[in-house]
Design a protein around this motif. Structure first.
Motif, PDB file in Angstrom:
ATOM      1  N   VAL B 234       0.917  12.902  -1.886  1.00  0.00           N
ATOM      2  CA  VAL B 234      -0.115  13.913  -2.137  1.00  0.00           C
ATOM      3  C   VAL B 234      -0.420  14.740  -0.892  1.00  0.00           C
ATOM      4  CG1 VAL B 234      -2.522  14.242  -2.830  1.00  0.00           C
ATOM      5  CG2 VAL B 234      -1.119  12.516  -3.976  1.00  0.00           C
ATOM      6  N   MET B 235      -0.352  14.105   0.281  1.00  0.00           N
ATOM      7  CA  MET B 235      -0.765  14.813   1.501  1.00  0.00           C
ATOM      8  C   MET B 235       0.411  15.202   2.393  1.00  0.00           C
ATOM      9  SD  MET B 235      -4.190  12.523   2.325  1.00  0.00           S
ATOM     10  CE  MET B 235      -4.701  13.480   3.749  1.00  0.00           C
ATOM     11  N   GLY B 236       1.629  14.928   1.940  1.00  0.00           N
ATOM     12  CA  GLY B 236       2.797  15.321   2.733  1.00  0.00           C
ATOM     13  C   GLY B 236       3.028  14.480   3.971  1.00  0.00           C
ATOM     14  N   GLY B 237       2.485  13.265   4.007  1.00  0.00           N
ATOM     15  CA  GLY B 237       2.659  12.388   5.165  1.00  0.00           C
ATOM     16  C   GLY B 237       4.060  11.793   5.235  1.00  0.00           C
ATOM     17  N   ASP B 238       4.318  11.098   6.331  1.00  0.00           N
ATOM     18  CA  ASP B 238       5.609  10.422   6.475  1.00  0.00           C
ATOM     19  C   ASP B 238       5.359   9.026   7.034  1.00  0.00           C
ATOM     20  OD1 ASP B 238       8.307  10.006   6.391  1.00  0.00           O
ATOM     21  OD2 ASP B 238       8.715  11.023   8.287  1.00  0.00           O
ATOM     22  N   LEU B 239       4.484   8.290   6.371  1.00  0.00           N
ATOM     23  CA  LEU B 239       4.077   6.970   6.836  1.00  0.00           C
ATOM     24  C   LEU B 239       4.957   5.870   6.253  1.00  0.00           C
ATOM     25  CD1 LEU B 239       0.203   7.318   6.334  1.00  0.00           C
ATOM     26  CD2 LEU B 239       1.455   7.344   8.508  1.00  0.00           C
ATOM     27  N   LYS B 240       5.147   4.826   7.021  1.00  0.00           N
ATOM     28  CA  LYS B 240       5.698   3.583   6.499  1.00  0.00           C
ATOM     29  C   LYS B 240       4.539   2.578   6.446  1.00  0.00           C
ATOM     30  CE  LYS B 240       9.962   5.004   6.410  1.00  0.00           C
ATOM     31  NZ  LYS B 240      10.459   5.411   5.081  1.00  0.00           N
ATOM     32  N   PRO B 241       4.609   1.593   5.533  1.00  0.00           N
ATOM     33  CA  PRO B 241       3.503   0.629   5.463  1.00  0.00           C
ATOM     34  C   PRO B 241       3.150   0.022   6.823  1.00  0.00           C
ATOM     35  CG  PRO B 241       4.922   0.373   3.563  1.00  0.00           C
ATOM     36  CD  PRO B 241       5.583   1.394   4.448  1.00  0.00           C
TER      37      PRO B 241
END
Lengths: 342, 342
Positions: B234-241
């Motif tokens: 939704v926010m265009g992030g590039d996170l891994k857990p």
């Protein structure tokens, strides 16, 4: 895909949508390949301009802000009335944001009939035509293979109709209930703090929440139009506003509210639609709600709707029920929706 | 349009979706022109059947209910493993509902890669592959021109991802915050009534809310996977857990809760994603919320998410966060969504 838009009406909501169209142009192109220009505005007070190459929206918005009208716009053709603008402008999307009339839907209904008949998409926040003529208009849109969308007629830009029709599409919505008028919820919230009806009404008018003639809000007619729209569009009902027993907040006294408070309750003006032996019914009425009811905690101008469905039990959406940009946003949602964005 | 579906996994969620597909067949055809049959089921415990003409779903569901497996099904080819079912069945929609694994996403990630590579649509409730490999998988789906949808990975069937991507499409979502794990919210609700952590955990396990090994819930890993999905999708992030600081509810004592209550507060396990100098960040942590915060009033297994956006201020959705039919419904939403229903 590139669209040409005409605004029929250019009040607060129209200006809100125009502001979003100006500010989000690059974002909408980059994210959804959505391209557009506004080629006509027709407003009975602010005047009318048609410019087939498209306006400079910053200029238009500044002009209206400064002078209150469009007379100073230096290009285009002036003076077309609303129907001529619908029929003869090059617009393929009609943004119908003329004043709401819940008696006979005019002048909006004439604009919308003309636009759909000319195979132009219609997006609107105008409750009257949708509350009164939804079946006719949706059928007309279907026959002409154009969109007829009206997210902003209920809960301003907070997803309500599109929420039900798209993200709850597979569910059978059996009951819809909620706070759908921000003005009266603000008034009830303030009265629960001890202020009199007259004092909070005056305050609501000062803040721009209530009109000088506040009947549509305080007598429940605004909520009535909204619950009719929800009942007909989401639940397949065939209600007219005058089918719906409607009571506003005018008879609630400070004593009533104090008594309710003693019992741990609050008054909320509730619109409610439900199915009874397969027939969709609705009503608008003040109700006492306890702290175990979500609506108890919805204060001020905020709105909330609870959908009870077969597959998903209850889902509640809470968000703004008014505002220039917020209501303008509902038109952007509709625009993106028929463009096919997601 | 007619589709052929294969179920990879046939646990509670798969059976819930199959129940909806059986019960809503006429409704979905009449309302959306959606036609389908289920031609394959492959589950490591319940067995595997492939029948290219399509199953009798009532028979399949009754059989699994009675015998716990598919061995007694009297037609079709038995014994195909999950990858053979993805690759060699005639299905054009893969329903990936194998067990979630948030360490490496297997076996779901292999199923999804194979399906998208074979130009088959994928709908899934499997958090692992989406939390770990969203960018790769959405790009693979785009390249192969098929759908990859996963509404049920967050808030079960309560609209969350589709709400943000469709009805909030035109908004810039700047902050997402909420209760996204029903088990821990149930436990915190009960602890606030005075029951001990161990007693409420045992009760939650008895009711089927918590697993025998409850770590994913109580240590916050389930909420972590969900906030990562929201942040990235939704926010265009590039996170891994493992980028997301995560704290569960295991250290909250009855004393802490009593102290909070004295101050008019409640503990809630909050997943939160926000933008910081243009970078999307997230965390999961217990937080104290007061009565003026909507999340204070969200009790038991109910979930709630608040989206803060540029154009619309705050919008909150509240609904079930678990359940057989409720989570199965998310797959129906996805199915209808790529079918183009509304």
């Amino acid at each position: 895909m590139s669209y040409r838009l005409a605004f029929i009406g250019f009040g607060v909501v129209g200006q809100g949508f125009a502001t979003l169209l100006r500010d989000k142009k690059e974002f909408l192109m980059a994210k959804f390949g959505l391209d557009y220009k506004v080629t006509a505005i027709s407003d009975p007070v602010k005047g009318s301009v048609y410019q087939e190459e498209g306006f400079d929206l910053s200029k238009v918005l500044a002009l209206v802000e400064e002078s209150g009208n469009l007379d100073g716009y230096d290009k285009g053709v002036k003076g077309w009335d609303s129907l001529k603008t619908v029929n003869e402008s090059n617009a393929d999307v009609i943004v119908e944001v003329s004043p709401t009339n819940i008696e006979n839907g005019e002048p909006g209904i004439s604009h919308i009939r003309a636009a759909l008949g000319k195979k132009k998409h219609v997006i609107t926040t105008n409750k009257g035509p949708v509350a009164l003529f939804y079946r006719e208009l949706s059928e007309l849109a279907r026959k002409n293979n154009v969109a007829f969308m009206f997210e902003g007629t209920v809960l301003s830009g907070t997803p309500a109709i599109n929420l039900a029709l798209s993200t709850l599409a597979g569910a059978d919505v059996q009951d819809i209930k909620g706070i759908m008028n921000g003005t009266t919820n603000y008034m009830l919230t303030k009265m629960a703090e001890g202020q009199s009806y007259d004092a909070v009404l005056a305050e609501a008018q000062k803040l721009g929440y209530a009109e000088t003639k506040p009947d549509a809000d305080v007598k429940g007619w605004d909520a009535q139009a909204k619950i009719v729209i929800l009942a007909n569009v989401v639940m397949g009902g065939d209600l007219k506003p005058n089918h719906v027993p409607t009571k506003g907040i005018t008879e609630i006294t400070l004593d009533d509210i104090a008594q309710a408070k003693k019992n741990g309750k609050k008054y909320r003006l509730i619109g409610h639609a439900w199915k009874e032996s397969g027939v969709v019914r609705a009503e608008v009425s003040p109700a006492l709600v306890g702290a175990d009811d979500f609506l108890y905690h919805v204060s001020g101008v905020t709105n909330a709707l609870t959908f009870a469905t077969d597959a998903l039990n209850k889902v509640t959406i809470v968000g703004p029920g008014a505002g220039k940009i917020e209501t303008g946003f509902s038109l952007l949602t509709d625009f993106l929706s028929f463009h096919g964005a997601r």
